[in-house]
Design a protein around this motif. Structure first.
Motif, PDB file in Angstrom:
ATOM      1  N   ALA A  15       0.654  -1.337   0.003  1.00  0.00           N
ATOM      2  CA  ALA A  15      -0.186   0.047   0.041  1.00  0.00           C
ATOM      3  C   ALA A  15       0.795   1.202   0.013  1.00  0.00           C
ATOM      4  O   ALA A  15       0.555   2.231  -0.743  1.00  0.00           O
ATOM      5  CB  ALA A  15      -0.941  -0.074   1.244  1.00  0.00           C
ATOM      6  N   LEU A  16       1.740   1.167   0.946  1.00  0.00           N
ATOM      7  CA  LEU A  16       2.755   2.403   0.906  1.00  0.00           C
ATOM      8  C   LEU A  16       3.645   2.737  -0.477  1.00  0.00           C
ATOM      9  O   LEU A  16       3.714   3.791  -0.963  1.00  0.00           O
ATOM     10  CB  LEU A  16       3.750   2.342   1.971  1.00  0.00           C
ATOM     11  CG  LEU A  16       3.248   2.513   3.293  1.00  0.00           C
ATOM     12  CD1 LEU A  16       4.477   1.947   4.329  1.00  0.00           C
ATOM     13  CD2 LEU A  16       2.748   3.712   3.874  1.00  0.00           C
ATOM     14  N   CYS A  17       4.046   1.610  -1.037  1.00  0.00           N
ATOM     15  CA  CYS A  17       4.471   1.382  -2.334  1.00  0.00           C
ATOM     16  C   CYS A  17       3.666   2.179  -3.454  1.00  0.00           C
ATOM     17  O   CYS A  17       4.071   2.955  -4.233  1.00  0.00           O
ATOM     18  CB  CYS A  17       4.995   0.263  -2.833  1.00  0.00           C
ATOM     19  SG  CYS A  17       6.487  -0.601  -1.800  1.00  0.00           S
ATOM     20  N   ARG A  18       2.284   1.883  -3.415  1.00  0.00           N
ATOM     21  CA  ARG A  18       1.292   2.748  -4.295  1.00  0.00           C
ATOM     22  C   ARG A  18       1.113   4.072  -4.097  1.00  0.00           C
ATOM     23  O   ARG A  18       0.255   4.856  -4.536  1.00  0.00           O
ATOM     24  CB  ARG A  18       0.203   1.735  -4.337  1.00  0.00           C
ATOM     25  CG  ARG A  18       0.350   0.323  -4.772  1.00  0.00           C
ATOM     26  CD  ARG A  18      -1.003  -0.398  -4.913  1.00  0.00           C
ATOM     27  NE  ARG A  18      -1.854  -0.670  -3.459  1.00  0.00           N
ATOM     28  CZ  ARG A  18      -1.743  -1.625  -3.097  1.00  0.00           C
ATOM     29  NH1 ARG A  18      -0.960  -2.628  -3.215  1.00  0.00           N
ATOM     30  NH2 ARG A  18      -2.388  -1.612  -1.871  1.00  0.00           N
ATOM     31  N   GLY A  19       1.525   4.487  -2.925  1.00  0.00           N
ATOM     32  CA  GLY A  19       1.603   5.952  -2.248  1.00  0.00           C
ATOM     33  C   GLY A  19       0.211   6.119  -1.468  1.00  0.00           C
ATOM     34  O   GLY A  19      -0.116   7.238  -1.496  1.00  0.00           O
ATOM     35  N   GLU A  20      -0.284   5.061  -1.109  1.00  0.00           N
ATOM     36  CA  GLU A  20      -1.593   5.347   0.082  1.00  0.00           C
ATOM     37  C   GLU A  20      -1.277   5.931   1.114  1.00  0.00           C
ATOM     38  O   GLU A  20       0.154   5.422   1.799  1.00  0.00           O
ATOM     39  CB  GLU A  20      -2.419   3.969   0.053  1.00  0.00           C
ATOM     40  CG  GLU A  20      -2.723   3.542  -1.313  1.00  0.00           C
ATOM     41  CD  GLU A  20      -3.487   1.904  -1.188  1.00  0.00           C
ATOM     42  OE1 GLU A  20      -4.156   1.787   0.007  1.00  0.00           O
ATOM     43  OE2 GLU A  20      -3.564   1.328  -2.013  1.00  0.00           O
TER      44      GLU A  20
END
Length: 523
Positions: free
Chosen positions: A277-282
């Motif tokens: 999720a963090l990699c996707r920018g969330e």
């Protein structure tokens, strides 16, 4: 032809007898058959070569203002990189085989063989593992960033449209990778995309009926296994068999209902989910916490920074994670890269029980260690890091490790891990005495040597934050608490590089030398 013609005696009055003419026609039929076969073989060879050139044409269509920009753009595109590995490993074998099989000009074929061998020795041809690695990177990228499979196959990389595309055969190959990882639901999605593309291609690279066999087999395996263990995210969380509800529908429902937890008591599955999720920018932190984070200028109580204070951006309170902006110049960055390039080798991770090092798929990059005496810049950087952090950083005195440079390529990533080496180990028998004397890695200082076009962030799944690479900046955090105990919240990983390249440089600071620089608290 010489053999066939040599089977008939030469006669000047062949036309005078129909029998002779009939025999002559029969002879010509054999000649035509041989010529036709030769033409067919030649056209088949040309077709294979044309197919290779057409496949390469998608690379040429990537427009750029200079040759260097063109190479950077192509080499930084994961689809182009996969197609490159496929062409030079898989397709080139077919081309080479066809050229070598052409025995009607044996001398010419022999010369071609010599040229091919010289090319093979002078250039780095991809091997089998390179080809499979490129495919695995694409599967990882699609899974981590939840890329729309149809858009990905048509060259759209997270909103950036490129001219690189996947064929039906390519998507089938990706599905096989997911299938072999027991990620059957993900495999079905790749196979279904392959089926659609096969229809659009008029079964050029693979037939739809062949793809359908793979789809049915994957569905049967998923239904049989129920909820299989899988290395890809969310592939083990479907509530219904794929026969009853398609994978795409179930995955959309999972995404809509997804919730995230942060902190040190979360599960391994939460770690993986948060990381992606963090990699996707969330955003995982609430608005209240985000509002308390600040940016400021700081001299770090050093005269060195009076005229040019450090720009500090805070990402997290617990653990404390910072970015120090503009701490490297462009010239220094290029020097570091040039020093590292000849020394780059496949990255390794610490072996089991802390013994030795080994290559692992959890870390796909190349690294180089730069000896302090290699260039005057390295000593200056060690002193600069010491001034910024207030810690001792001289590698000669075992206060810190040598500067490590890492380069991430196609889908390059590092799965979530802790930087401390000893705190979670029970057996120190196999550790070198200098390692034990220097102590554990108390802190990490990571220079970012370039901006990454898509992906490549440093994500902390338990802290719920991600640090985006900014050229010339550096991320910093303490791996150990003031008591010397490990901080489990510092679990972090390198998000896969989706588009472009990623260069970082790490300085790991050791514990023992910091006794009076980072004191224990009174409690």
């Amino acid at each position: 032809l010489l053999v066939i013609l040599g089977t008939r005696p030469v006669s000047g009055d062949m036309f005078s007898a129909s029998a002779d003419l009939a025999n002559t026609f029969r002879l010509e039929q054999k000649v035509v058959n041989v010529l036709g076969e030769l033409v067919a073989q030649t056209e088949a060879k040309l077709s294979i070569i044309r197919h290779y050139l057409e496949d390469y044409q998608s690379v040429v269509e990537e427009k750029a203002s200079s040759e260097e920009e063109f190479i950077e753009r192509v080499a930084g595109n994961p689809i182009h990189a996969y197609r490159l590995m496929k062409r030079l490993y898989f397709d080139w074998q077919t081309v080479e085989k066809e050229i070598k099989a052409d025995n009607w000009r044996s001398i010419f074929a022999f010369i071609i063989t010599l040229i091919l061998e010289r090319v093979r020795m002078g250039a780095k041809f991809p091997k089998e593992e390179d080809f499979f690695g490129a495919a695995q990177a694409l599967v990882r990228l699609q899974d981590t960033y939840e890329l729309n499979m149809t858009q990905l196959a048509r060259g759209n990389l997270w909103g950036r449209q490129t001219r690189a595309e996947l064929t039906a055969q390519d998507c089938l190959f990706m599905g096989k990778h997911a299938f072999n990882a027991r990620a059957y639901a993900r495999a079905v999605e790749w196979f279904e995309e392959s089926y659609i593309l096969a229809g659009l291609e008029n079964n050029k690279t693979i037939r739809q009926d062949q793809v359908m066999e793979f789809i049915q087999h994957a569905i049967n395996m998923q239904t049989k296994q129920g909820k299989p263990m899988a290395v890809l995210s969310h592939t083990n969380s479907f509530e219904l068999p794929l026969r009853e509800r398609p994978a795409v529908v179930q995955r959309s429902e999972i995404i809509r209902s997804r919730k995230y937890n942060v902190g040190k008591h979360i599960s391994d599955q939460d770690d993986a989910s948060n990381f992606n999720a963090l990699c996707r920018g969330e955003r995982l932190l609430n608005d209240k916490l985000l509002a308390e984070l600040k940016c400021w200028y700081d001299t770090r109580h050093q005269f060195y920074f009076l005229l040019m204070p450090i720009k500090i951006e805070q990402h997290s309170f617990e653990p404390a994670i910072y970015t120090f902006h503009d701490v490297l110049s462009d010239e220094e960055i290029e020097t570091i890269k040039e020093l590292a390039k000849p020394l780059l080798a496949r990255s390794m991770v610490q072996g089991k029980l802390g013994v030795g090092h080994e290559v692992s798929n959890v870390r796909t990059s190349k690294t180089a260690w730069l000896p302090e005496g290699l260039h005057p810049l390295l000593n200056r950087l060690s002193r600069r890091i010491g001034l910024i952090t207030g810690l001792k950083t001289d590698p000669i005195r075992d206060e810190a490790e040598l500067l490590q440079v890492a380069n991430y390529g196609i889908g390059g990533h590092y799965s979530p891990h802790h930087d401390y080496l000893m705190k979670d180990k029970a057996d120190f028998e196999y550790m070198h005495h200098r390692e034990l004397q220097a102590g554990d890695r108390i802190a990490t200082f990571m220079f970012y040597l370039n901006d990454v076009e898509r992906g490549g962030s440093t994500a902390f799944p338990r802290a719920g934050v991600a640090v985006k690479p900014v050229k010339g900046g550096a991320a910093f955090w303490f791996n150990l608490k003031r008591s010397g105990k490990p901080d489990p919240l510092t679990l972090h990983g390198a998000c896969p590089v989706l588009l472009g390249h990623k260069w970082v440089s790490n300085k790991w600071i050791r514990e023992t030398a910091q006794t009076f620089n980072r004191r224990c608290l009174l409690d």
